[in-house]
Motif scaffolding. Structure first.
Motif, PDB file in Angstrom:
ATOM      1  N   GLY A  34      26.506  58.756  92.171  1.00  0.00           N
ATOM      2  CA  GLY A  34      25.485  58.658  93.211  1.00  0.00           C
ATOM      3  C   GLY A  34      24.335  59.620  92.939  1.00  0.00           C
ATOM      4  N   ARG A  35      23.389  59.637  93.862  1.00  0.00           N
ATOM      5  CA  ARG A  35      22.195  60.456  93.682  1.00  0.00           C
ATOM      6  C   ARG A  35      22.540  61.920  93.475  1.00  0.00           C
ATOM      7  NH1 ARG A  35      18.397  61.187  98.549  1.00  0.00           N
ATOM      8  NH2 ARG A  35      19.375  63.193  98.608  1.00  0.00           N
ATOM      9  N   HIS A  36      23.444  62.436  94.299  1.00  0.00           N
ATOM     10  CA  HIS A  36      23.819  63.848  94.177  1.00  0.00           C
ATOM     11  C   HIS A  36      24.604  64.093  92.910  1.00  0.00           C
ATOM     12  CE1 HIS A  36      22.168  64.729  98.054  1.00  0.00           C
ATOM     13  NE2 HIS A  36      22.897  63.787  98.612  1.00  0.00           N
ATOM     14  N   GLY A  37      25.417  63.135  92.510  1.00  0.00           N
ATOM     15  CA  GLY A  37      26.181  63.265  91.275  1.00  0.00           C
ATOM     16  C   GLY A  37      25.281  63.314  90.059  1.00  0.00           C
ATOM     17  N   ARG A  38      24.222  62.506  90.061  1.00  0.00           N
ATOM     18  CA  ARG A  38      23.294  62.521  88.928  1.00  0.00           C
ATOM     19  C   ARG A  38      22.550  63.851  88.867  1.00  0.00           C
ATOM     20  NH1 ARG A  38      22.337  57.276  90.667  1.00  0.00           N
ATOM     21  NH2 ARG A  38      20.323  57.864  91.533  1.00  0.00           N
ATOM     22  N   ARG A  39      22.213  64.406  90.007  1.00  0.00           N
ATOM     23  CA  ARG A  39      21.549  65.719  90.011  1.00  0.00           C
ATOM     24  C   ARG A  39      22.485  66.784  89.469  1.00  0.00           C
ATOM     25  NH1 ARG A  39      18.548  65.971  95.674  1.00  0.00           N
ATOM     26  NH2 ARG A  39      20.546  66.856  96.178  1.00  0.00           N
ATOM     27  N   GLY A  40      23.743  66.719  89.869  1.00  0.00           N
ATOM     28  CA  GLY A  40      24.716  67.680  89.359  1.00  0.00           C
ATOM     29  C   GLY A  40      24.895  67.549  87.857  1.00  0.00           C
ATOM     30  N   LEU A  41      24.950  66.313  87.377  1.00  0.00           N
ATOM     31  CA  LEU A  41      25.058  66.092  85.935  1.00  0.00           C
ATOM     32  C   LEU A  41      23.828  66.626  85.208  1.00  0.00           C
ATOM     33  CD1 LEU A  41      26.579  62.490  85.764  1.00  0.00           C
ATOM     34  CD2 LEU A  41      27.699  64.642  85.191  1.00  0.00           C
ATOM     35  N   ALA A  42      22.663  66.424  85.794  1.00  0.00           N
ATOM     36  CA  ALA A  42      21.429  66.921  85.171  1.00  0.00           C
ATOM     37  C   ALA A  42      21.438  68.447  85.110  1.00  0.00           C
ATOM     38  CB  ALA A  42      20.207  66.423  85.944  1.00  0.00           C
ATOM     39  N   ALA A  43      21.883  69.087  86.182  1.00  0.00           N
ATOM     40  CA  ALA A  43      21.949  70.551  86.194  1.00  0.00           C
ATOM     41  C   ALA A  43      22.917  71.049  85.123  1.00  0.00           C
ATOM     42  CB  ALA A  43      22.370  71.047  87.580  1.00  0.00           C
ATOM     43  N   TRP A  44      24.080  70.392  85.014  1.00  0.00           N
ATOM     44  CA  TRP A  44      25.051  70.811  83.999  1.00  0.00           C
ATOM     45  C   TRP A  44      24.564  70.492  82.589  1.00  0.00           C
ATOM     46  CZ3 TRP A  44      28.092  74.554  84.672  1.00  0.00           C
ATOM     47  CH2 TRP A  44      28.616  74.820  85.928  1.00  0.00           C
ATOM     48  N   ALA A  45      23.783  69.433  82.435  1.00  0.00           N
ATOM     49  CA  ALA A  45      23.186  69.154  81.123  1.00  0.00           C
ATOM     50  C   ALA A  45      22.244  70.289  80.746  1.00  0.00           C
ATOM     51  CB  ALA A  45      22.435  67.824  81.151  1.00  0.00           C
ATOM     52  N   GLY A  46      21.513  70.811  81.722  1.00  0.00           N
ATOM     53  CA  GLY A  46      20.644  71.962  81.463  1.00  0.00           C
ATOM     54  C   GLY A  46      21.437  73.193  81.067  1.00  0.00           C
ATOM     55  N   VAL A  47      22.560  73.416  81.734  1.00  0.00           N
ATOM     56  CA  VAL A  47      23.406  74.568  81.398  1.00  0.00           C
ATOM     57  C   VAL A  47      23.960  74.417  79.976  1.00  0.00           C
ATOM     58  CG1 VAL A  47      25.562  75.768  81.959  1.00  0.00           C
ATOM     59  CG2 VAL A  47      23.976  75.136  83.783  1.00  0.00           C
ATOM     60  N   LEU A  48      24.398  73.212  79.636  1.00  0.00           N
ATOM     61  CA  LEU A  48      24.921  72.977  78.288  1.00  0.00           C
ATOM     62  C   LEU A  48      23.820  73.178  77.242  1.00  0.00           C
ATOM     63  CD1 LEU A  48      27.274  72.192  76.505  1.00  0.00           C
ATOM     64  CD2 LEU A  48      26.694  69.800  76.889  1.00  0.00           C
ATOM     65  N   ALA A  49      22.636  72.656  77.519  1.00  0.00           N
ATOM     66  CA  ALA A  49      21.520  72.845  76.584  1.00  0.00           C
ATOM     67  C   ALA A  49      21.162  74.328  76.468  1.00  0.00           C
ATOM     68  CB  ALA A  49      20.308  72.034  77.035  1.00  0.00           C
ATOM     69  N   GLY A  50      21.218  75.053  77.586  1.00  0.00           N
ATOM     70  CA  GLY A  50      20.970  76.493  77.542  1.00  0.00           C
ATOM     71  C   GLY A  50      22.017  77.229  76.723  1.00  0.00           C
ATOM     72  N   ALA A  51      23.272  76.813  76.853  1.00  0.00           N
ATOM     73  CA  ALA A  51      24.345  77.440  76.069  1.00  0.00           C
ATOM     74  C   ALA A  51      24.149  77.175  74.578  1.00  0.00           C
ATOM     75  CB  ALA A  51      25.704  76.919  76.528  1.00  0.00           C
ATOM     76  N   VAL A  52      23.732  75.963  74.236  1.00  0.00           N
ATOM     77  CA  VAL A  52      23.452  75.643  72.831  1.00  0.00           C
ATOM     78  C   VAL A  52      22.293  76.503  72.333  1.00  0.00           C
ATOM     79  CG1 VAL A  52      22.571  73.836  71.289  1.00  0.00           C
ATOM     80  CG2 VAL A  52      24.414  73.325  72.882  1.00  0.00           C
ATOM     81  N   THR A  53      21.266  76.653  73.143  1.00  0.00           N
ATOM     82  CA  THR A  53      20.115  77.479  72.777  1.00  0.00           C
ATOM     83  C   THR A  53      20.541  78.907  72.458  1.00  0.00           C
ATOM     84  OG1 THR A  53      18.676  76.147  74.182  1.00  0.00           O
ATOM     85  CG2 THR A  53      17.871  78.336  73.594  1.00  0.00           C
ATOM     86  N   VAL A  54      21.322  79.493  73.358  1.00  0.00           N
ATOM     87  CA  VAL A  54      21.768  80.874  73.177  1.00  0.00           C
ATOM     88  C   VAL A  54      22.701  80.984  71.971  1.00  0.00           C
ATOM     89  CG1 VAL A  54      23.144  82.710  74.240  1.00  0.00           C
ATOM     90  CG2 VAL A  54      21.417  81.517  75.584  1.00  0.00           C
ATOM     91  N   ALA A  55      23.621  80.020  71.827  1.00  0.00           N
ATOM     92  CA  ALA A  55      24.573  80.069  70.714  1.00  0.00           C
ATOM     93  C   ALA A  55      23.866  79.969  69.366  1.00  0.00           C
ATOM     94  CB  ALA A  55      25.602  78.948  70.856  1.00  0.00           C
ATOM     95  N   VAL A  56      22.928  79.035  69.248  1.00  0.00           N
ATOM     96  CA  VAL A  56      22.195  78.904  67.986  1.00  0.00           C
ATOM     97  C   VAL A  56      21.372  80.162  67.733  1.00  0.00           C
ATOM     98  CG1 VAL A  56      20.341  77.626  66.824  1.00  0.00           C
ATOM     99  CG2 VAL A  56      22.194  76.393  67.949  1.00  0.00           C
ATOM    100  N   GLY A  57      20.748  80.695  68.778  1.00  0.00           N
ATOM    101  CA  GLY A  57      19.991  81.936  68.627  1.00  0.00           C
ATOM    102  C   GLY A  57      20.856  83.078  68.129  1.00  0.00           C
ATOM    103  N   HIS A  58      22.059  83.209  68.677  1.00  0.00           N
ATOM    104  CA  HIS A  58      22.990  84.259  68.230  1.00  0.00           C
ATOM    105  C   HIS A  58      23.429  84.045  66.788  1.00  0.00           C
ATOM    106  CE1 HIS A  58      23.466  86.866  71.595  1.00  0.00           C
ATOM    107  NE2 HIS A  58      24.006  85.978  72.391  1.00  0.00           N
ATOM    108  N   LEU A  59      23.732  82.805  66.436  1.00  0.00           N
ATOM    109  CA  LEU A  59      24.171  82.525  65.071  1.00  0.00           C
ATOM    110  C   LEU A  59      23.076  82.837  64.054  1.00  0.00           C
ATOM    111  CD1 LEU A  59      26.174  79.205  65.560  1.00  0.00           C
ATOM    112  CD2 LEU A  59      27.080  81.437  64.914  1.00  0.00           C
ATOM    113  N   VAL A  60      21.857  82.440  64.352  1.00  0.00           N
ATOM    114  CA  VAL A  60      20.741  82.731  63.437  1.00  0.00           C
ATOM    115  C   VAL A  60      20.495  84.238  63.385  1.00  0.00           C
ATOM    116  CG1 VAL A  60      18.284  82.340  62.987  1.00  0.00           C
ATOM    117  CG2 VAL A  60      19.729  80.443  63.749  1.00  0.00           C
ATOM    118  N   ALA A  61      20.619  84.905  64.526  1.00  0.00           N
ATOM    119  CA  ALA A  61      20.418  86.358  64.568  1.00  0.00           C
ATOM    120  C   ALA A  61      21.474  87.091  63.750  1.00  0.00           C
ATOM    121  CB  ALA A  61      20.440  86.851  66.004  1.00  0.00           C
ATOM    122  N   ALA A  62      22.652  86.517  63.617  1.00  0.00           N
ATOM    123  CA  ALA A  62      23.683  87.149  62.794  1.00  0.00           C
ATOM    124  C   ALA A  62      23.221  87.264  61.345  1.00  0.00           C
ATOM    125  CB  ALA A  62      24.985  86.361  62.877  1.00  0.00           C
ATOM    126  N   VAL A  63      22.381  86.322  60.909  1.00  0.00           N
ATOM    127  CA  VAL A  63      21.855  86.339  59.547  1.00  0.00           C
ATOM    128  C   VAL A  63      20.560  87.154  59.478  1.00  0.00           C
ATOM    129  CG1 VAL A  63      20.935  84.893  57.694  1.00  0.00           C
ATOM    130  CG2 VAL A  63      22.902  84.112  59.018  1.00  0.00           C
TER     131      VAL A  63
END
Length: 193
Positions: free
Chosen positions: A19-48
């Motif tokens: 439903g409408r609220h479910g799609r908003r929740g999924l969108a918010a969690w997609a943002g969190v997942l994308a943010g986690a990928v951003t931070v993880a890739v940043g950390h991995l590159v920073a290790a080098v």
């Protein structure tokens, strides 16, 4: 299609779009997942490249550098030797909230969400290249992390544009017709007994 009831399993219920609220929740969690990928890739590159060029470390260091002395001392008194941990927990909470907002924005405007990630990446670049120990490649973790975050957000965003489930037709009256039926039936005079 095999008969699930003959095999002793309950038949699967038809899957409905969230439903409408479910799609908003999924969108918010997609943002969190994308943010986690951003931070993880940043950390991995920073290790080098160099640990100080990690976006989270660089931004955290920039926040500490720009914090008034009285506030630093208050944080040390409140958290003791765990003041850095408190800083990073607070930074993680802010990043999570911002990532949720970017995910919600991506549902309505993928371009605006991409722009938001670019701006956040630019903040990471600015913080990393102005650190005292910044090397020539200090910008890379933030740039590559933001790029990975954009790709992740775009790919997840494609799956968030699910149209609302169609209401079954003919099975039940709509809510509006139920209200009309209720109003009409309550307007009928009641015969005395």
């Amino acid at each position: 299609m095999p008969d699930d009831t003959a095999a002793g399993r309950a038949p699967e219920a038809p899957r409905r779009a969230p439903g409408r609220h479910g799609r908003r929740g999924l969108a918010a969690w997609a943002g969190v997942l994308a943010g986690a990928v951003t931070v993880a890739v940043g950390h991995l590159v920073a290790a080098v490249v160099g640990p100080g060029s990690s976006p989270v470390v660089a931004v955290g260091g920039a926040v500490v550098d720009r914090t008034p002395q009285w506030l630093k001392e208050a944080a040390i008194r409140a958290f003791g030797t765990q003041d850095k941990v408190a800083l990073f927990v607070g930074l993680a909470a802010v990043l999570t909230a911002v990532a949720m907002g970017v995910g919600l924005l991506a549902r309505r405007s993928p371009r605006a969400a991409t722009g938001a990630v670019v701006v956040l990446g630019a903040v990471g670049v600015a913080a990393a290249v102005t650190r005292p120990d910044a090397g020539a490649a200090a910008f890379l973790p933030s740039v590559l992390g933001a790029a990975a975050g954009i790709v992740t957000l775009r790919r997840l965003g494609r799956h968030l544009d699910v149209p609302p489930a169609q209401a079954p037709t003919g099975d039940r009256p709509s809510r509006a017709s139920q209200v009309r039926i209720d109003v009409r039936s309550s307007a009928q005079p009641v015969a005395p007994r």
